[in-house]
Design an enzyme around this catalytic site. Structure first.
Site, PDB file in Angstrom:
ATOM      1  CG  ASN A   1      -1.904  -1.150   1.180  1.00 40.98           C
ATOM      2  OD1 ASN A   1      -2.086  -1.847   2.165  1.00 40.98           O
ATOM      3  ND2 ASN A   1      -2.512  -1.399   0.028  1.00 40.98           N
TER       4      ASN A   1
ATOM      5  CG  HIS B   1      -6.447  -2.461  -0.763  1.00 37.68           C
ATOM      6  ND1 HIS B   1      -5.871  -2.700   0.462  1.00 37.68           N
ATOM      7  CD2 HIS B   1      -6.467  -1.104  -0.912  1.00 37.68           C
ATOM      8  CE1 HIS B   1      -5.551  -1.548   1.031  1.00 37.68           C
ATOM      9  NE2 HIS B   1      -5.910  -0.568   0.231  1.00 37.68           N
TER      10      HIS B   1
ATOM     11  CB  CYS C   1      -1.228  -6.360   0.802  1.00 34.07           C
ATOM     12  SG  CYS C   1      -2.163  -7.354   1.927  1.00 34.07           S
TER      13      CYS C   1
HETATM   14  N1  ARG Z   1      -5.459  -3.274   7.848  1.00 32.17           N
HETATM   15  C1  ARG Z   1      -4.989  -2.858   6.565  1.00 32.17           C
HETATM   16  C2  ARG Z   1      -5.974  -1.873   5.953  1.00 32.17           C
HETATM   17  O1  ARG Z   1      -7.160  -2.041   6.145  1.00 32.17           O
HETATM   18  C3  ARG Z   1      -4.774  -4.030   5.675  1.00 32.17           C
HETATM   19  C4  ARG Z   1      -4.208  -3.672   4.339  1.00 32.17           C
HETATM   20  C5  ARG Z   1      -4.025  -4.847   3.452  1.00 32.17           C
HETATM   21  N2  ARG Z   1      -3.535  -4.412   2.203  1.00 32.17           N
HETATM   22  C6  ARG Z   1      -3.961  -4.812   1.009  1.00 32.17           C
HETATM   23  N3  ARG Z   1      -3.418  -4.270  -0.034  1.00 32.17           N
HETATM   24  N4  ARG Z   1      -4.900  -5.686   0.880  1.00 32.17           N
HETATM   25  O2  ARG Z   1      -5.601  -0.925   5.300  1.00 32.17           O
END
Ligand code: ARG
Length: 289
Positions: free
Chosen positions: A72, A174, A270
């Protein structure tokens, strides 16, 4: 051939202490999960290394538990880094930490330049901009986290085509939770996460013979959030059904116990960020290890 390079984060400060997606249940967090998370992160790193990759690890920062999800942090292609801006205040503190990490990587010649996202837009990095090496374009998710307008910024920043896919579900917030292009042109994806229009965009680009649909159970096990290196697909513990599906298409599944990270809404893809992606096969780019 160059070695794949990944960024990961030390999970020492990881926990689930706030809730910005429906998977996150702070009340379910326990110290035992912290130990399990450290083991899971180590196992993921080992799986990447066993597949021939090099892994850079940045340090943990107390109070920034989701720093363990560097996908991210930015979109990276051809040495260019488009820095993310997080939708939720809970994660905004990560921006400066990741920026410093990329400056360090630039000083070491692992990336070339850092680009800022225009004011007022959100974009959560490679979680919502997935490079398709076979089709040479970015698939871009938007809706729950990244802004629709940021898709055009991704295209312009890297000089590449983009295909925008709207996400409908707050559980698959995502793109990387529901969409995983695989080497050779196949796609592992979870159709229900997308609007009808986005599903049509996918079907128009990828023939049925190349689409591998994940079931509800496989998607909820965060198996679509996978790292693909040639024929290997590294992911969280998977239902047998998925191992069979992938084997039938010539892919070998490598499983890692990432349950504590799934409690945060993330898994293998991720927890990593690929640093060495190139839009065209490279002749020679030397990177300092
Ligand atoms: N707890 C994080 C959020 O909600 C998890 C992120 C996971 N990242 C992803 N690219 N799926 O932002």
């Amino acid at each position: 051939m160059d070695r794949p390079h990944f960024l990961m984060t030390d999970p020492a400060a990881f926990d689930v202490s706030y809730r910005i997606n429906p998977w996150m249940r702070p009340e379910a967090w326990s110290p035992a999960l912290a130990a399990q998370a450290r083991a899971g992160s180590r196992a993921l790193k080992a799986a990447l290394q066993a597949a021939g990759a090099h892994v850079e690890t940045i340090g943990a920062v107390q109070g920034l538990p989701d720093l363990v999800f560097p996908a991210n942090a930015a979109v990276v292609l051809d040495g260019r880094v488009l820095l993310a801006r997080f939708r939720h205040p809970e994660r905004r503190g990560e921006e400066a930490v990741f920026r410093a990490a990329f400056e360090n990587l630039r000083a070491r010649g692992l990336v070339d330049d850092l680009v800022e996202l225009p004011e007022g837009l959100f974009h959560e990095g490679a979680g919502d901009a997935i490079w398709d090496a076979d089709r040479r374009l970015f698939w871009c998710g938007f809706g729950p986290r990244s802004s629709r307008e940021a898709v055009d910024v991704v295209g312009a920043t890297f000089g590449q085509d983009t295909l925008a896919l709207e996400l409908v579900s707050d559980r698959f917030y995502h793109l990387d939770t529901c969409f995983c292009p695989l080497a050779g042109g196949k796609l592992l994806y979870y159709p229900a996460a997308f609007t009808a229009e986005a599903q049509a965009t996918i079907r128009a680009r990828i023939p049925a013979t190349d689409r591998i649909e994940a079931s509800d159970k496989e998607a909820a096990a965060f198996c679509v959030n996978a790292v693909n290196l040639d024929a290997r697909v590294i992911m969280a513990r998977a239902p047998d059904s998925l191992r069979r599906k992938l084997a039938a298409q010539g892919y070998a599944l490598i499983q890692v116990d990432l349950d504590p990270f799934i409690l945060s809404g993330g898994a293998a893809y991720c927890m990593t960020l690929r640093l060495d992606r190139a839009s065209r096969p490279r002749t020679a780019r030397t990177v300092a290890a």
